[in-house]
Design an enzyme around this catalytic site. Sequence first.
Site, mmCIF file in Angstrom:
data_model
loop_
_atom_site.group_PDB
_atom_site.id
_atom_site.type_symbol
_atom_site.label_atom_id
_atom_site.label_comp_id
_atom_site.label_asym_id
_atom_site.label_seq_id
_atom_site.Cartn_x
_atom_site.Cartn_y
_atom_site.Cartn_z
ATOM 1 C CD GLU A 293 138.759 11.236 7.815
ATOM 2 O OE1 GLU A 293 138.755 12.459 7.534
ATOM 3 O OE2 GLU A 293 137.867 10.686 8.449
ATOM 4 C CB CYS A 327 135.820 14.438 7.515
ATOM 5 S SG CYS A 327 136.196 14.219 9.252
#
Length: 541
Positions: A293, A327
């Site tokens: 990720e 994020c």
Amino acid sequence: MNGFFKVPKPTNERVRDYAPNTSEVTNLKAKLAEMRAEQRDVPMYIGNQEVRTGNTKTMHPPHDHKHTLGHFHVGDKSHVQDAIDAALAAKEDWENMSWENRATIFLKAAELIAGPYRDEINAATMLCQSKNCYQAEIDAACELIDFLRFNVQYVTEIYAEQPPANSPGVWNKLEYRPLEGFVFAITPFNFTAIAANLPGSPALMGNTVVWKPAESQIYSAHVIMKVFKAAGLPDGVINLVYTPGPDAGDVIFKHRDFAALHFTGSTGVFRHLWKEIGNNIANYRTYPRIVGETGGKDFVMVHRSSNATEVAVALARGAFEFQGQKCSAASRAYIPSNIWSDVKTQLLEMMADFKMGPTEDFGNFINAVIDEKSFDKIAAYITNAKKDGEEIIAGGNFDKSAGYFIEPTVIVASSPTYTTMCEEIFGPVLTIYVYDEDKFEETLDLVDSTSEYALTGSIFSNDRYAVELATKKLRNAAGNFYINDKPTGAVVGQQPFGGGRGSGTNDKAGAKGNLMRWTSMRTIKETLVPPTDYRYPFHQS
């Protein structure tokens, strides 16, 4: 023991709100004061050894970088090799341990964090990552507890998935083996829960792990290891090393028994590691699993039917909680012209109320960014926006004399392709593009094509046709898509997290599918009474 065991049903941990004059606040502030007053000596954990090299680096709060929290011992290539050896030595006993005993260790870790270690892991996250008390609570305590509890539930569901049918006289079974080799986990600074889950989830499935955390998160990574040890995790199952990235990669990605990478970090680093793995692919015992990720340039798309107050709150929280260092943080927003004036007024009023300072003061909403490198990068984007003549309607100032403080900043871009609308900044900077209220569908195309990332995004609208249109047109633009909400705050067991395109492999942390990546299935067919004649009926005359 014999039995089909049912694990305790997982529920999401209650988030403490740390209201004034409560025992929650008193206890956490006492732990913060205690930990600030001491200097911790943080070793590496390799096998049954706490490794202290004498080559140390100091640790400092980002909001008070002249204060020293302690130091950690830096390793080299030899320590990476030792960690691999320890992981492989521990592998047979660990993978052969019954699953319910592995599960019990992680369930116990969850209870330890919920109870005796809660203040310590939250205080560590507040001090070394500059998260306010609430952001630390939802991350280091609650999300980590949820990962541990829900992952155990997912394990039982995975192991229970067996072939649905058997032929007469045949018993078919599926075995979920750990991977053949060791797993390498690389974890980021911004979420303590992620730092624990990346090595923890493969370990739960019977794998052994070499774990390298971000340097700026080592202080709280040490607390995670204390919890795992207290929960009964055997030596060598998770080995924690603090070595420069190139040194670690040079040893690990050339090792025959490298079996998997579990990564959260930058897109550039992830692509580089994937290339290194590809260059060494012929050397491995098996094809490595790669789960990552990475970055995001997360959007808030607003329809003309939206409520201005709801949009302003989503932007204030989504863009600036934890200084935009998520994020999933709202980094670009598309506001229709008909409600822009109201959104702007209310957003600026909220931001004027923000208080910025150290995490030890619970009245502060905004704290420091993680380190000087990040500070300089974010400051450069703001400085360039000023030079380029872009309109800055809030913030725009920064100061690193005492801590790495950057004011929450809002840029109104003259173009939808201006730099700060396209590039990941990872800081408290929100860029807004005001579009013609009658060009909603064209703007959806713009949202989909502007960024290489596809992590999170949201649509605000009180027109259901518009919601449906946006959901369809932006189906590949975000792995986590929100309707009338900010694009942050995924909850384990409710919204599995991850994105595609440049944002990663979308293997969804907090979901059963992620744990499947750490297993290798073996089909076992047993014929109970084997045939004794090679001939089939059609051979008969």
